[in-house]
Design a protein around this motif. Structure first.
Motif, PDB file in Angstrom:
ATOM      1  N   SER A  42       0.828  -1.208   0.000  1.00 49.43           N
ATOM      2  CA  SER A  42       0.000   0.000   0.000  1.00 49.43           C
ATOM      3  C   SER A  42       0.866   1.263   0.000  1.00 49.43           C
ATOM      4  O   SER A  42       1.611   1.525   0.931  1.00 49.43           O
ATOM      5  CB  SER A  42      -0.903  -0.017   1.234  1.00 49.43           C
ATOM      6  OG  SER A  42      -1.732   1.111   1.261  1.00 49.43           O
ATOM      7  N   GLN A 138      -9.692  -0.733  -8.813  1.00 47.96           N
ATOM      8  CA  GLN A 138     -10.658  -1.275  -7.866  1.00 47.96           C
ATOM      9  C   GLN A 138     -11.968  -1.528  -8.603  1.00 47.96           C
ATOM     10  O   GLN A 138     -12.166  -1.018  -9.703  1.00 47.96           O
ATOM     11  CB  GLN A 138     -10.874  -0.334  -6.683  1.00 47.96           C
ATOM     12  CG  GLN A 138     -11.470   1.006  -7.059  1.00 47.96           C
ATOM     13  CD  GLN A 138     -11.595   1.931  -5.860  1.00 47.96           C
ATOM     14  OE1 GLN A 138     -11.675   1.496  -4.715  1.00 47.96           O
ATOM     15  NE2 GLN A 138     -11.608   3.226  -6.112  1.00 47.96           N
ATOM     16  N   SER A 142     -14.360  -5.375  -5.110  1.00 48.42           N
ATOM     17  CA  SER A 142     -13.241  -5.130  -4.178  1.00 48.42           C
ATOM     18  C   SER A 142     -13.647  -4.121  -3.109  1.00 48.42           C
ATOM     19  O   SER A 142     -13.200  -4.224  -1.967  1.00 48.42           O
ATOM     20  CB  SER A 142     -11.972  -4.681  -4.915  1.00 48.42           C
ATOM     21  OG  SER A 142     -12.045  -3.353  -5.369  1.00 48.42           O
ATOM     22  N   SER A 146     -13.563  -5.229   0.707  1.00 49.89           N
ATOM     23  CA  SER A 146     -12.793  -4.364   1.593  1.00 49.89           C
ATOM     24  C   SER A 146     -13.633  -3.953   2.806  1.00 49.89           C
ATOM     25  O   SER A 146     -13.176  -4.054   3.954  1.00 49.89           O
ATOM     26  CB  SER A 146     -12.320  -3.123   0.826  1.00 49.89           C
ATOM     27  OG  SER A 146     -11.782  -2.168   1.701  1.00 49.89           O
ATOM     28  N   LYS A 147     -14.853  -3.520   2.555  1.00 55.63           N
ATOM     29  CA  LYS A 147     -15.749  -3.115   3.652  1.00 55.63           C
ATOM     30  C   LYS A 147     -15.997  -4.275   4.606  1.00 55.63           C
ATOM     31  O   LYS A 147     -15.966  -4.110   5.826  1.00 55.63           O
ATOM     32  CB  LYS A 147     -17.088  -2.617   3.096  1.00 55.63           C
ATOM     33  CG  LYS A 147     -17.033  -1.252   2.477  1.00 55.63           C
ATOM     34  CD  LYS A 147     -18.410  -0.852   1.945  1.00 55.63           C
ATOM     35  CE  LYS A 147     -18.338   0.466   1.214  1.00 55.63           C
ATOM     36  NZ  LYS A 147     -19.628   0.840   0.611  1.00 55.63           N
ATOM     37  N   LYS A 150     -12.873  -5.006   6.660  1.00 56.05           N
ATOM     38  CA  LYS A 150     -12.701  -3.967   7.684  1.00 56.05           C
ATOM     39  C   LYS A 150     -13.678  -4.173   8.837  1.00 56.05           C
ATOM     40  O   LYS A 150     -13.306  -4.019  10.010  1.00 56.05           O
ATOM     41  CB  LYS A 150     -12.879  -2.582   7.073  1.00 56.05           C
ATOM     42  CG  LYS A 150     -11.713  -2.149   6.209  1.00 56.05           C
ATOM     43  CD  LYS A 150     -11.967  -0.798   5.569  1.00 56.05           C
ATOM     44  CE  LYS A 150     -10.833  -0.401   4.651  1.00 56.05           C
ATOM     45  NZ  LYS A 150     -11.099   0.890   3.972  1.00 56.05           N
ATOM     46  N   VAL A 157      -6.588  -3.100   4.177  1.00 60.13           N
ATOM     47  CA  VAL A 157      -7.405  -3.843   3.224  1.00 60.13           C
ATOM     48  C   VAL A 157      -8.346  -2.899   2.461  1.00 60.13           C
ATOM     49  O   VAL A 157      -9.514  -3.202   2.266  1.00 60.13           O
ATOM     50  CB  VAL A 157      -8.195  -4.983   3.911  1.00 60.13           C
ATOM     51  CG1 VAL A 157      -7.277  -6.079   4.396  1.00 60.13           C
ATOM     52  CG2 VAL A 157      -9.049  -4.446   5.070  1.00 60.13           C
ATOM     53  N   GLY A 158      -7.808  -1.771   2.023  1.00 61.75           N
ATOM     54  CA  GLY A 158      -8.612  -0.849   1.224  1.00 61.75           C
ATOM     55  C   GLY A 158      -8.998  -1.480  -0.107  1.00 61.75           C
ATOM     56  O   GLY A 158      -8.444  -2.509  -0.507  1.00 61.75           O
ATOM     57  N   PRO A 159      -9.933  -0.884  -0.835  1.00 59.83           N
ATOM     58  CA  PRO A 159     -10.434  -1.487  -2.070  1.00 59.83           C
ATOM     59  C   PRO A 159      -9.392  -1.665  -3.174  1.00 59.83           C
ATOM     60  O   PRO A 159      -9.463  -2.629  -3.941  1.00 59.83           O
ATOM     61  CB  PRO A 159     -11.556  -0.554  -2.527  1.00 59.83           C
ATOM     62  CG  PRO A 159     -11.480   0.654  -1.678  1.00 59.83           C
ATOM     63  CD  PRO A 159     -10.659   0.339  -0.479  1.00 59.83           C
ATOM     64  N   THR A 161      -6.069  -2.149  -2.595  1.00 62.58           N
ATOM     65  CA  THR A 161      -5.268  -3.266  -2.088  1.00 62.58           C
ATOM     66  C   THR A 161      -5.997  -4.584  -2.292  1.00 62.58           C
ATOM     67  O   THR A 161      -5.406  -5.575  -2.738  1.00 62.58           O
ATOM     68  CB  THR A 161      -4.949  -3.051  -0.588  1.00 62.58           C
ATOM     69  OG1 THR A 161      -4.146  -1.879  -0.460  1.00 62.58           O
ATOM     70  CG2 THR A 161      -4.229  -4.250   0.010  1.00 62.58           C
ATOM     71  N   ILE A 162      -7.279  -4.604  -2.001  1.00 68.28           N
ATOM     72  CA  ILE A 162      -8.056  -5.837  -2.120  1.00 68.28           C
ATOM     73  C   ILE A 162      -8.211  -6.256  -3.580  1.00 68.28           C
ATOM     74  O   ILE A 162      -8.187  -7.452  -3.887  1.00 68.28           O
ATOM     75  CB  ILE A 162      -9.414  -5.716  -1.403  1.00 68.28           C
ATOM     76  CG1 ILE A 162      -9.186  -5.682   0.112  1.00 68.28           C
ATOM     77  CG2 ILE A 162     -10.360  -6.858  -1.774  1.00 68.28           C
ATOM     78  CD1 ILE A 162      -8.424  -6.873   0.689  1.00 68.28           C
TER      79      ILE A 162
END
Length: 188
Positions: A42, A138, A142, A146-147, A150, A157-159, A161-162
Motif C-alpha cells: 500500500s 478497484q 473489491s 474491503s468493507k 474492515k 485492506v482498502g479497495p 489493495t483488495i
C-alpha cells in the motif's frame, strides 16, 4: 502473443506475473501471505515488496497464521529492526492483527479460502481486457470485500489493495487477452 506489459523488463516481476499472478489458489497460508504483502505494498511499488518477500517469509515464520497471531509486541518491534521488511510499524502490526482475524474466519467458515471465494461463487472472474490500461485499480466487488474485511477487523485492506489481492490469489484473471498466461491460453 503479446504478454501483459506491467512487469516490464524486471525479472522478479516477470516471474511473479508468469507463475503466480491471477492463478487460483485455495491455500490459506499462501492467501495470508498475499494479503500481508499486498497490505505492505500500500503506497509503494510491488517490485519493492517482492524484493523483500524472502525477508517477510523469514520474519513471519513463512506466513504461518497461528504463529503470526501469537507474535508479541517485542517480536514485532524486532521484526522492524532485524529484518528487511517495510519499516512501517502499523503495517507490521497488521500482520498479527490480520492473522487473528483470519483464525476467526477459519473457525467460522472452515478456511479463509472458503470465505473469500464465496464472493465469486467459487469461480474466478475472467476478464478479456485488451490492454494493461483497461485494468481497473478497484471494482465494486473489491469495495464490498474491503468493507466486509474492515468490519471483521482487518487492517490495510482498502479497495485498491483488495483488488490487487484478488488478482494475486486468482479470484480475478486480469491478464490481457493476448497474454500467454491468460486463463484461455493455459493448458493446465
Amino acid at each position: 502473443m503479446t504478454a501483459c506489459l506491467w512487469p516490464g523488463d524486471n525479472q522478479r516481476m516477470k516471474e511473479y506475473h508468469d507463475t503466480e499472478w491471477c492463478i487460483p489458489t485455495d491455500d490459506d497460508r499462501y492467501i495470508f501471505e498475499m494479503l500481508t504483502l499486498e497490505g505492505a505494498q500500500s503506497g509503494l511499488s510491488w517490485n519493492i515488496v517482492l524484493s523483500k518477500r524472502d525477508s517477510y517469509k523469514k520474519a513471519f515464520h513463512n506466513f504461518d497464521i497461528s504463529c503470526c497471531a501469537e507474535l508479541t509486541e517485542h517480536e514485532l518491534e524486532g521484526i522492524k529492526e532485524e529484518h528487511q521488511v517495510i519499516k512501517h510499524m502499523a503495517k507490521i502490526r497488521s500482520v498479527k492483527n490480520n492473522a487473528i482475524q483470519t483464525l476467526k474466519i477459519q473457525k467460522e467458515f472452515g478456511s479463509l479460502s472458503a470465505f473469500l471465494w464465496e464472493y465469486v461463487q467459487f469461480t474466478p472472474i475472467i476478464h478479456n481486457r485488451s490492454t494493461d490500461e483497461d485494468i481497473p485499480s478497484q471494482t465494486d466487488l473489491s469495495i464490498q470485500l474491503s468493507k466486509d474485511l474492515k468490519k471483521r477487523g482487518f487492517k490495510f485492506v482498502g479497495p485498491v489493495t483488495i483488488y490487487s489481492f484478488m488478482q494475486a490469489i486468482g479470484m480475478v484473471d486480469d491478464h490481457i487477452l493476448t497474454c500467454p498466461f491468460h486463463t484461455s491460453h493455459r493448458t493446465s
